[in-house]
Design a protein around this motif. Structure first.
Motif, short mmCIF file in Angstrom:
data_model
loop_
_atom_site.label_atom_id
_atom_site.label_comp_id
_atom_site.label_asym_id
_atom_site.label_seq_id
_atom_site.Cartn_x
_atom_site.Cartn_y
_atom_site.Cartn_z
N UNK A 1 2.73 8.84 7.19
CA UNK A 1 1.78 9.76 7.84
C UNK A 1 0.74 10.24 6.84
N UNK A 2 1.17 10.50 5.61
CA UNK A 2 0.22 10.92 4.57
C UNK A 2 -0.75 9.79 4.24
N UNK A 3 -0.24 8.56 4.19
CA UNK A 3 -1.11 7.41 3.94
C UNK A 3 -2.14 7.26 5.05
N UNK A 4 -1.69 7.42 6.29
CA UNK A 4 -2.62 7.31 7.41
C UNK A 4 -3.69 8.40 7.36
N UNK A 5 -3.28 9.60 7.02
CA UNK A 5 -4.25 10.69 6.93
C UNK A 5 -5.28 10.41 5.84
#
Length: 98
Positions: free
Chosen positions: A20-24
């Motif tokens: 999720x952090x990578x996507x953000x």
């Protein structure tokens, strides 16, 4: 009837949070890339209108578009990763097939 219960360990939760952090971060990078591509395209228009050479600027624009395409592909790959089922998911309490 005996039911299989799937537990989620801490490493899986951390992995999901990292995804999720990578996507953000990718969302931010893509938005910034789009702004830079637009700015470069405007610069090329200005150069052309004033009769200046645009080949190097166009090559840079193409490289920027290629990078943006790669970022979007990476984003798609992360989004296609299997997600961890929620507690409501049928897979958590599904009977074994035997």
């Amino acid at each position: 009837m005996w039911r299989f219960s799937m537990s989620i360990d801490q490493d899986e939760l951390v992995g999901l949070e990292l995804d999720q952090a990578k996507l953000a971060q990718l969302d931010l990078d893509i938005a910034e890339g789009e702004r830079r591509v637009a700015a470069q395209a405007r610069l090329i228009e200005e150069l052309a209108q004033t009769g200046q050479e645009t080949m190097a600027a166009q090559e840079l624009l193409q490289a920027m578009r290629d990078d943006l395409k790669d970022l979007r592909s990476h984003q798609d790959l992360i989004r296609k990763l299997p997600s961890i089922p929620t507690e409501d998911s049928e897979t958590l309490a599904r009977p074994l097939p035997f």
